[in-house]
Motif scaffolding. Structure first.
Motif, PDB file in Angstrom:
ATOM      1  N   HIS A  15       0.858  -1.189   0.000  1.00 60.30           N
ATOM      2  CA  HIS A  15       0.000   0.000   0.000  1.00 60.30           C
ATOM      3  C   HIS A  15       0.890   1.234   0.000  1.00 60.30           C
ATOM      4  CE1 HIS A  15      -3.260  -2.706   1.447  1.00 60.30           C
ATOM      5  NE2 HIS A  15      -2.236  -3.307   2.049  1.00 60.30           N
ATOM      6  N   PRO A  16       0.669   2.134  -0.960  1.00 60.88           N
ATOM      7  CA  PRO A  16       1.448   3.378  -0.902  1.00 60.88           C
ATOM      8  C   PRO A  16       1.028   4.194   0.326  1.00 60.88           C
ATOM      9  CG  PRO A  16      -0.198   3.449  -2.680  1.00 60.88           C
ATOM     10  CD  PRO A  16      -0.257   2.085  -2.087  1.00 60.88           C
ATOM     11  N   VAL A  17       2.012   4.681   1.085  1.00 62.68           N
ATOM     12  CA  VAL A  17       1.693   5.539   2.250  1.00 62.68           C
ATOM     13  C   VAL A  17       2.573   6.781   2.178  1.00 62.68           C
ATOM     14  CG1 VAL A  17       0.944   3.657   3.758  1.00 62.68           C
ATOM     15  CG2 VAL A  17       3.353   4.354   3.758  1.00 62.68           C
ATOM     16  N   HIS A  18       2.156   7.809   2.930  1.00 58.38           N
ATOM     17  CA  HIS A  18       2.869   9.083   2.898  1.00 58.38           C
ATOM     18  C   HIS A  18       3.264   9.538   4.293  1.00 58.38           C
ATOM     19  CE1 HIS A  18       2.196   9.894  -1.358  1.00 58.38           C
ATOM     20  NE2 HIS A  18       1.035   9.279  -1.188  1.00 58.38           N
ATOM     21  N   ILE A  19       4.465  10.097   4.381  1.00 64.57           N
ATOM     22  CA  ILE A  19       4.862  10.847   5.571  1.00 64.57           C
ATOM     23  C   ILE A  19       4.771  12.318   5.155  1.00 64.57           C
ATOM     24  CG2 ILE A  19       6.671  11.260   7.293  1.00 64.57           C
ATOM     25  CD1 ILE A  19       7.970   8.646   6.505  1.00 64.57           C
ATOM     26  N   PRO A  20       3.639  12.956   5.456  1.00 64.18           N
ATOM     27  CA  PRO A  20       3.450  14.316   4.917  1.00 64.18           C
ATOM     28  C   PRO A  20       4.578  15.280   5.307  1.00 64.18           C
ATOM     29  CG  PRO A  20       1.396  13.468   5.844  1.00 64.18           C
ATOM     30  CD  PRO A  20       2.468  12.478   6.187  1.00 64.18           C
ATOM     31  N   HIS A  21       5.190  15.089   6.466  1.00 65.51           N
ATOM     32  CA  HIS A  21       6.231  16.020   6.904  1.00 65.51           C
ATOM     33  C   HIS A  21       7.646  15.489   6.675  1.00 65.51           C
ATOM     34  CE1 HIS A  21       2.566  17.279   9.049  1.00 65.51           C
ATOM     35  NE2 HIS A  21       3.014  18.479   8.745  1.00 65.51           N
ATOM     36  N   ALA A  22       7.764  14.505   5.776  1.00 70.97           N
ATOM     37  CA  ALA A  22       9.072  13.886   5.538  1.00 70.97           C
ATOM     38  C   ALA A  22      10.145  14.913   5.176  1.00 70.97           C
ATOM     39  CB  ALA A  22       8.966  12.838   4.431  1.00 70.97           C
ATOM     40  N   LYS A  23       9.758  15.933   4.425  1.00 71.54           N
ATOM     41  CA  LYS A  23      10.791  16.852   3.944  1.00 71.54           C
ATOM     42  C   LYS A  23      11.407  17.684   5.073  1.00 71.54           C
ATOM     43  CE  LYS A  23       8.346  21.060   2.507  1.00 71.54           C
ATOM     44  NZ  LYS A  23       8.221  22.088   1.506  1.00 71.54           N
TER      45      LYS A  23
END
Lengths: 480, 96
Positions: free
Chosen positions: A289-297
């Protein structure tokens, strides 16, 4: 029987149990490789201490669980009467008066300490080139770095000088060198292993963990280290004991693939190798499942404010008064402090102390350290959201394979980018591990798996099944 | 590109850090710290006024243990690495 130094720890324990080999023989075989140290994995090898321990275990009426199998210890961990420098000139020749809890627990379980492994000074670095005692070399290619900061611990396991070792991980210092050396490296949940006796770098992030050539060996070593220690008030008991993984399938396991760590900044060869490993997990029954770490940057910036701030406080203790290097002929006490520290610390350590002192200084605190701690909260929330939908997350461990010595030393920030895949989990205190998943340009690539806090057993099961399916050969071309 | 921090700030932070830097080192440090700060300044773009800080990731607070006397480090052990031992004390040189 195979070469003694090719045995996994589990195989060695079985061989000792069957009476095929003694701890002394096993220790001798590993000592020979540790002493002819082509890779500069070790800062100190203590033959007498190791053989004395092995003899004691061989003579004991009851065999301890780790049966006298040798282990390498990162030089950031204090070992009583055994030189401990944390890779720094300021601690040259320092002999601690006590042993770190995790090392003492391993010795009590029957591990034989072979020696102390090389590292970036005070664990600050991603290549082992910041060691005051010279760099360690990657067993896969002697002109390349082993990663860092626990570079010597990783190379010693890859080069079969020991079957397993201990490292410490603040922003990736176990996982990244494990990836670059083609072995397994595991950072447990923050607090799972006592930090008593670990020379502190960034206290809210530091965690001790195992290196090994198999997932089961790393679980076995961790099994004997975890749990609350009255000497470390941040240490905690796990909800269940560490179990050796045995499942061969991953049916029903939901694997989140972190999109932010699969794109820009990650070498194409690394990405392709990791994608092959993910396909292998899928073929074992896992779903992707694709997931995101919105604050990764923001993770790298946050880390390079928090870790230096904490290090600037922790390293204040090195003042030349009670132990370690002291400058000669200082005019007064202030000059003693300043010259001692300037002579004793290397360039990267000075840089981080300066950066951290700046981030904590009056007038800058809120904008830098305070702000970074708030971003850290967002990072924790990002992972909470992710783990409401998946069981584990996956990504590359390192954005590149092992790089040539000297390639990233000119610009500090270029070196910092080596840790972009490992830092998010560190900020959130999560258990995370790297397993070798293939080669790119003939060099190992690491697959990083991470889970919610205290999910060590789930991670080991996922990693073990994947390891079996991939069948990666951990023997470096150069030493096979 | 102009440095983000002044040389005077570098000297001030070096004093707070108890590090003696030569003028060359001040210049190098100014360049390197400015380079790093340009990157870490990224955190400034977020409005975090409603977000509480996280000091560490384990939900533990005020961990206490029983206040029981126990032996401390023996004197000889504590003193054995002293760079300048004066009797049973650490020598420290002039204070001022």
């Amino acid at each position: 029987m195979a070469e003694l130094t090719d045995l996994t720890a589990e195989e060695a324990i079985a061989a000792i149990g069957a009476g095929e080999v003694s701890s002394v023989e096993l220790t001798e075989a590993h000592l020979a490789r540790a002493e002819s140290d082509t890779w500069h994995s070790f800062l100190e090898v203590d033959r007498e201490r190791a053989l004395a321990a092995a003899r004691r275990i061989d003579a004991a009426p009851e065999r301890p669980p780790l049966a006298g199998v040798p282990v390498g210890i990162k030089d950031a961990l204090s070992t009583k009467d055994l030189t401990t420098t944390s890779g720094s000139k300021i601690l040259e020749g320092f002999r601690p008066v006590y042993t770190a809890t995790c090392v003492a627990r391993l010795e009590a379980a029957g591990a034989v300490v072979l020696g102390k492994t090389n590292m970036d000074e005070f664990a600050m670095g991603s290549s082992c080139e910041n060691s005051a005692y010279g760099p360690t070399r990657n067993p896969w290619d002697l002109d390349r770095v082993p990663g860092g900061s626990s570079g010597g611990s990783a190379s010693s396991v890859s080069a079969r000088q020991v079957p397993w070792s201990l490292g410490s991980d603040t922003g990736g210092s176990i996982r990244q060198p494990a990836a670059l050396c083609g072995i397994v490296g595991m950072k447990p949940t923050y607090g799972a292993v006592s930090r008593y006796g670990l020379i502190a770098f960034a206290s809210s992030l530091d965690q001790v963990g195992p290196f090994a050539r198999t997932v089961r060996d790393s679980a076995l070593l961790l099994q004997h280290m975890v749990g609350h220690d009255p000497m470390d008030s941040t240490s905690i008991d796990l909800p269940e004991p560490i179990a050796l993984p045995s499942r061969e399938r991953l049916d029903g396991l939901r694997v989140g693939v972190i999109e932010e760590l699969m794109g820009e900044g990650v070498d194409a060869g690394v990405r392709a190798t990791v994608e092959t490993a993910l396909a292998a997990m899928e073929s074992l029954g896992a779903t992707l499942h694709p997931v995101h770490i919105p604050h990764a940057k923001y993770a790298l910036a946050t880390y390079y404010l928090i870790a230096p701030a904490e290090c600037s406080a922790n390293l204040a203790r090195f003042d030349g008064i009670r132990y370690g290097h002291r400058t000669a002929d200082a005019h007064d006490l202030l000059e003693t402090y300043e010259r001692t520290r300037s002579e004793g610390f290397g360039p990267e350590v000075k840089r981080r102390i300066m950066l951290g002192t700046f981030a904590l200084a009056s007038g800058y605190y809120d904008a830098y350290y305070g702000q970074a701690q708030r971003v850290r909260t967002l990072m924790v929330r990002d992972f909470d959201d992710i783990f409401s939908e998946v069981d584990v997350v996956a990504s590359p461990t390192s954005p590149s394979v092992a790089f040539p010595l000297g390639e990233r030393t000119a610009d500090p920030y270029t070196m910092y980018l080596s840790d972009i895949c490992t830092i998010p989990m560190s900020l959130a205190g999560l258990p995370a591990m790297s397993i070798p998943c293939g080669l790119s340009d003939g060099l190992p690539v690491g697959l990083q798996l991470a889970g919610p806090a205290l999910s060590e057993n789930r991670l080991f099961e996922a990693a073990h099944a994947t390891e079996l399916a991939l069948g990666f050969d951990t023997r470096p071309g150069g030493t096979a | 590109m102009p440095p983000v921090i002044e040389a005077s700030v570098v000297r001030h932070v070096a004093r707070l850090s108890r590090l003696a830097l030569s003028e060359d080192e001040v210049t190098t440090m100014q360049r390197e710290l400015s380079g790093i700060l340009e990157h870490v300044d990224l955190v400034q773009e977020l409005d975090l006024s409603e977000v509480p800080p996280t000091t560490h990731a384990v939900p533990l607070q005020n961990v206490l243990r029983p206040d029981e006397p126990r032996p401390g480090l023996p004197l000889e052990e504590a003193m054995r690495s002293a760079p300048d031992r004066q009797g049973d004390s650490f020598g420290v040189g002039r204070l001022g």
